[in-house]
Design a protein around this motif. Structure first.
Motif, PDB file in Angstrom:
ATOM      1  N   GLY A  68       0.839  -1.196   0.000  1.00  0.00           N
ATOM      2  CA  GLY A  68       0.000   0.000   0.000  1.00  0.00           C
ATOM      3  C   GLY A  68       0.873   1.243   0.000  1.00  0.00           C
ATOM      4  N   GLY A  69       0.381   2.316  -0.567  1.00  0.00           N
ATOM      5  CA  GLY A  69       1.143   3.554  -0.656  1.00  0.00           C
ATOM      6  C   GLY A  69       1.327   4.231   0.691  1.00  0.00           C
ATOM      7  N   GLY A  70       2.543   4.656   0.999  1.00  0.00           N
ATOM      8  CA  GLY A  70       2.832   5.364   2.243  1.00  0.00           C
ATOM      9  C   GLY A  70       2.729   4.497   3.481  1.00  0.00           C
ATOM     10  N   LYS A  71       2.787   3.184   3.306  1.00  0.00           N
ATOM     11  CA  LYS A  71       2.611   2.261   4.426  1.00  0.00           C
ATOM     12  C   LYS A  71       3.729   1.235   4.450  1.00  0.00           C
ATOM     13  N   GLN A  72       3.962   0.705   5.632  1.00  0.00           N
ATOM     14  CA  GLN A  72       4.990  -0.317   5.793  1.00  0.00           C
ATOM     15  C   GLN A  72       4.558  -1.280   6.890  1.00  0.00           C
ATOM     16  N   CYS A  73       4.679  -2.557   6.636  1.00  0.00           N
ATOM     17  CA  CYS A  73       4.376  -3.575   7.639  1.00  0.00           C
ATOM     18  C   CYS A  73       5.678  -4.021   8.286  1.00  0.00           C
ATOM     19  N   VAL A  74       5.657  -4.164   9.599  1.00  0.00           N
ATOM     20  CA  VAL A  74       6.876  -4.446  10.361  1.00  0.00           C
ATOM     21  C   VAL A  74       6.704  -5.714  11.184  1.00  0.00           C
TER      22      VAL A  74
END
Length: 119
Positions: A68-74
């Protein structure tokens, strides 16, 4: 996003990294956390305070080809020596759907959140 304001200090070269591939790449470099953003960009780091400094996000599709744009999963490498989850895997509260810790997909990692990566 700005190259000089990344949440993670290291980016695995190229795009198209799946979640398992990103996990392996960061674990092999002995990082505590790994994250995916956009279309398979993979990032690694160990300083959680730096990783979360841009805030949290919702609506991420953490295991998809495009997060997704502007998102990051950690995720956290629960086998890292400094992991707080090494003994009792209890993921931190997150606003996005969590991946089950110690699942077949992520044998050594726990989803810790979905983050904004700044502007």
């Amino acid at each position: 996003d700005r190259q000089d304001d990344r949440a993670f200090p290291f980016q695995v070269p190229s795009n198209g990294h799946g979640t398992v591939d990103c996990e392996r790449e960061c674990m092999s470099r002995r990082y505590r956390y790994f994250g995916r953003q956009f279309k398979g960009q993979c990032f690694c780091g160990s300083d959680y305070s730096q990783i979360v400094r841009h805030g949290t996000e919702t609506g991420c599709n953490c295991c998809a080809q495009n997060v997704g744009g502007g998102k990051q999963c950690v995720w956290e490498n629960t086998k890292h020596p400094e992991s707080q989850q090494a003994e009792a895997l209890v993921p931190a509260p997150v606003t996005a759907p969590a991946v089950a810790p110690n699942s077949q997909l992520f044998a050594s990692s726990a989803h810790v959140g979905s983050l904004s990566f700044g502007s």
